[in-house]
Design a protein around this motif. Structure first.
Motif, short mmCIF file in Angstrom:
data_model
loop_
_atom_site.label_atom_id
_atom_site.label_comp_id
_atom_site.label_asym_id
_atom_site.label_seq_id
_atom_site.Cartn_x
_atom_site.Cartn_y
_atom_site.Cartn_z
N TYR A 176 0.84 -1.20 0.00
CA TYR A 176 0.00 0.00 0.00
C TYR A 176 0.88 1.25 0.00
O TYR A 176 0.65 2.20 -0.76
N MET A 177 1.89 1.27 0.85
CA MET A 177 2.78 2.43 0.93
C MET A 177 3.53 2.63 -0.38
O MET A 177 3.77 3.76 -0.80
N ASP A 178 3.90 1.53 -1.06
CA ASP A 178 4.54 1.66 -2.37
C ASP A 178 3.61 2.37 -3.36
O ASP A 178 4.05 3.22 -4.14
N GLU A 179 2.32 2.02 -3.32
CA GLU A 179 1.35 2.67 -4.21
C GLU A 179 1.16 4.14 -3.86
O GLU A 179 1.04 4.99 -4.74
N VAL A 180 1.12 4.44 -2.56
CA VAL A 180 1.01 5.84 -2.14
C VAL A 180 2.23 6.61 -2.65
O VAL A 180 2.11 7.70 -3.22
N TRP A 181 3.41 6.03 -2.48
CA TRP A 181 4.64 6.66 -2.93
C TRP A 181 4.61 6.90 -4.43
O TRP A 181 4.93 8.00 -4.90
N LYS A 182 4.21 5.90 -5.21
CA LYS A 182 4.13 6.04 -6.66
C LYS A 182 3.17 7.16 -7.05
O LYS A 182 3.46 7.96 -7.95
N ALA A 183 2.03 7.20 -6.40
CA ALA A 183 1.03 8.23 -6.72
C ALA A 183 1.56 9.63 -6.42
O ALA A 183 1.32 10.57 -7.19
#
Length: 188
Positions: A176-183
């Motif tokens: 989830y944090m990886d997706e937040v970071w990417k966004a």
């Protein structure tokens, strides 16, 4: 034989006020219930504070320092803005409950609202600074900072009201944090 009470410090009262604020909102920050919670007399509170408003001001000052000033100082010590921002987001998003509770509790309160406004602006400004250091400019850095802060507030609200909506185990959380970071850091 009677048990001798420990003398409460100013910090004890501040901590109790912050806990009450996070748990029950502004109405929970009252001398009498706090005294009961601490096993103390009201006189103990009045030894340290002239009234409830003075206690609340001290609690908010403590909260602002611990949750904003100290965090910014810690992250600023990291020379790599990517590491600093990623650490800040990971830490803030994983445990925002009490912090967000304090923020939500004081909306529209004349003592709390100016502190919340100052803290919010300072946090968004600092996030914008980090995004600028990552190479985003002007409005793009500011928009990403605002989006990051919105994610923080939203995550805090989810932790409080619908914790099942968030990833439960560490692997899912990391994803989830990886997706937040990417966004937040996508350039296209």
């Amino acid at each position: 034989m009677t048990e001798k009470r420990r003398r409460l410090s100013r910090d004890d009262w501040v901590a109790a006020a912050l806990a009450a604020l996070a748990e029950g909102g502004m109405g929970a920050v009252a001398i009498e219930p706090l005294a009961a919670r601490l096993g103390a007399t009201k006189g103990s509170a009045y030894w340290h504070f002239a009234n409830r408003d003075e206690l609340l001001r001290a609690a908010l000052q403590h909260w602002e320092f611990d949750e904003t000033d100290a965090v910014i100082a810690l992250v600023s010590a990291e020379p790599d803005p990517t590491v600093g921002l990623r650490t800040l987001l990971g830490t803030a998003l994983s445990h925002p409950q009490a912090n967000v509770a304090v923020m939500l509790a004081g909306v529209n309160d004349p003592l709390v609202e100016p502190v919340l406004t100052r803290v919010t602006n300072r946090r968004i400004d600092y996030l914008a600074e980090l995004f600028t250091r990552l190479g985003f400019t002007g409005d793009a850095a500011r928009h990403r900072a605002t989006l990051a802060y919105s994610a923080y507030l939203g995550t805090g609200q989810l932790w409080r009201t619908a914790p099942g909506a968030l990833p439960a185990d560490s692997g899912a959380w990391d994803s989830y944090m990886d997706e937040v970071w990417k966004a937040l850091t996508a350039t296209e």
